[in-house]
Scaffold this motif. Structure first.
Motif, short mmCIF file in Angstrom:
data_model
loop_
_atom_site.label_atom_id
_atom_site.label_comp_id
_atom_site.label_asym_id
_atom_site.label_seq_id
_atom_site.Cartn_x
_atom_site.Cartn_y
_atom_site.Cartn_z
N ALA A 90 0.83 -1.20 0.00
CA ALA A 90 0.00 0.00 0.00
C ALA A 90 0.86 1.25 0.00
CB ALA A 90 -0.93 -0.01 1.21
N GLY A 91 1.95 1.22 0.77
CA GLY A 91 2.86 2.35 0.79
C GLY A 91 3.49 2.58 -0.58
N SER A 92 3.85 1.49 -1.25
CA SER A 92 4.43 1.61 -2.59
C SER A 92 3.44 2.20 -3.58
CB SER A 92 4.89 0.22 -3.08
OG SER A 92 5.90 -0.30 -2.26
N LEU A 93 2.19 1.80 -3.47
CA LEU A 93 1.16 2.33 -4.36
C LEU A 93 0.94 3.82 -4.12
CD1 LEU A 93 -1.43 -0.61 -4.23
CD2 LEU A 93 0.04 0.02 -6.15
N LEU A 94 0.96 4.23 -2.86
CA LEU A 94 0.83 5.65 -2.55
C LEU A 94 1.98 6.44 -3.14
CD1 LEU A 94 -0.38 5.56 1.17
CD2 LEU A 94 -1.69 6.33 -0.80
N ARG A 95 3.18 5.87 -3.10
CA ARG A 95 4.33 6.57 -3.67
C ARG A 95 4.20 6.72 -5.18
NH1 ARG A 95 7.02 3.62 0.44
NH2 ARG A 95 7.53 1.90 -0.95
N LEU A 96 3.51 5.79 -5.82
CA LEU A 96 3.29 5.89 -7.26
C LEU A 96 2.23 6.93 -7.60
CD1 LEU A 96 3.27 2.12 -8.34
CD2 LEU A 96 5.00 3.83 -8.91
N GLY A 97 1.48 7.40 -6.59
CA GLY A 97 0.43 8.37 -6.85
C GLY A 97 -0.96 7.77 -6.88
N VAL A 98 -1.07 6.47 -6.56
CA VAL A 98 -2.38 5.82 -6.49
C VAL A 98 -3.19 6.47 -5.37
CG1 VAL A 98 -3.57 3.66 -5.92
CG2 VAL A 98 -1.60 3.65 -7.47
#
Length: 213
Positions: A90-98
């Motif tokens: 989830a943290g990785s997705l947030l970093r992508l801008g999701v």
């Protein structure tokens, strides 16, 4: 009405999502494109309001080029992922801008409400039991002063213990986080980080019980 482009995952669950979307008055299905890479390639021409990606498509496409394309897409289109990612994912997705991470076990009504919020500039993470709003579209004139990124950071300021943790979550330096926070302080006329936390909760930007990542 938000136009939703669905991509990735098995055809049957994707069709089920499409039916729920079409049955709502807030959303409409622009198209279904099975392959994530094809959807990302056609995104600039189609310009959907929301790109809804099955998390299985991300697991099957870990290539850096696909992730870069997803990051670029998130700069122009609200991107939501439906699946059950771990806290790290989830943290990785947030970093992508999701801006949406939706549990596949959601009921139809919360699912529609979550997509509507995402389409209006909000950030939503759902659990199996409910939908927790993390960063909603501006609910007060005060929050209208902030960009979408600044609202996201304000919401995270209210739920993370320090700038170092927030920087790690977003994949940026603590100095960059500090710059964002100082800019938000100036825009909102806030006196301290604690004051920002108060604003985040009182404005409805963050709901009690927000999960920490």
């Amino acid at each position: 009405m938000h136009r939703v482009l669905l991509t990735g995952g098995p055809a049957l669950p994707r069709e089920a999502c499409a039916r729920v979307i079409e049955d709502s008055v807030l959303l409409t299905v622009q198209a279904q494109i099975p392959a994530l890479t094809d959807a990302l390639a056609r995104l600039p021409a189609m310009k959907p309001d929301i790109l809804l990606v099955d998390a299985l498509a991300l697991a099957a496409s870990p290539q850096s080029t696909t992730l870069r394309s997803l990051r670029r897409a998130a700069g122009h289109t609200a991107v939501a992922v439906i699946g059950g990612p771990s806290a790290e994912e989830a943290g990785s997705l947030l970093r992508l801008g999701v801006t949406g991470i939706l549990d596949p076990h959601m009921e139809a009504a919360p699912f529609v409400m979550a997509l509507d919020l995402i389409g209006r500039g909000g950030v939503v993470i759902s659990s199996r039991s409910d939908v927790t709003r993390i960063c909603a579209a501006p609910t007060t004139p005060e929050l209208d002063r902030l960009s979408t990124r600044e609202r996201q950071i304000l919401a995270l300021v209210a739920t993370q213990p320090d700038n170092g943790t927030l920087a790690q979550l977003l994949g940026i330096s603590p100095l960059t986080v500090k710059s964002h926070v100082n800019r938000i302080l100036r825009k909102l006329g806030a006196s301290s980080r604690a004051h920002l936390v108060t604003i985040a909760y009182e404005s409805g930007l963050v709901s009690p019980g927000l999960p920490r990542y």
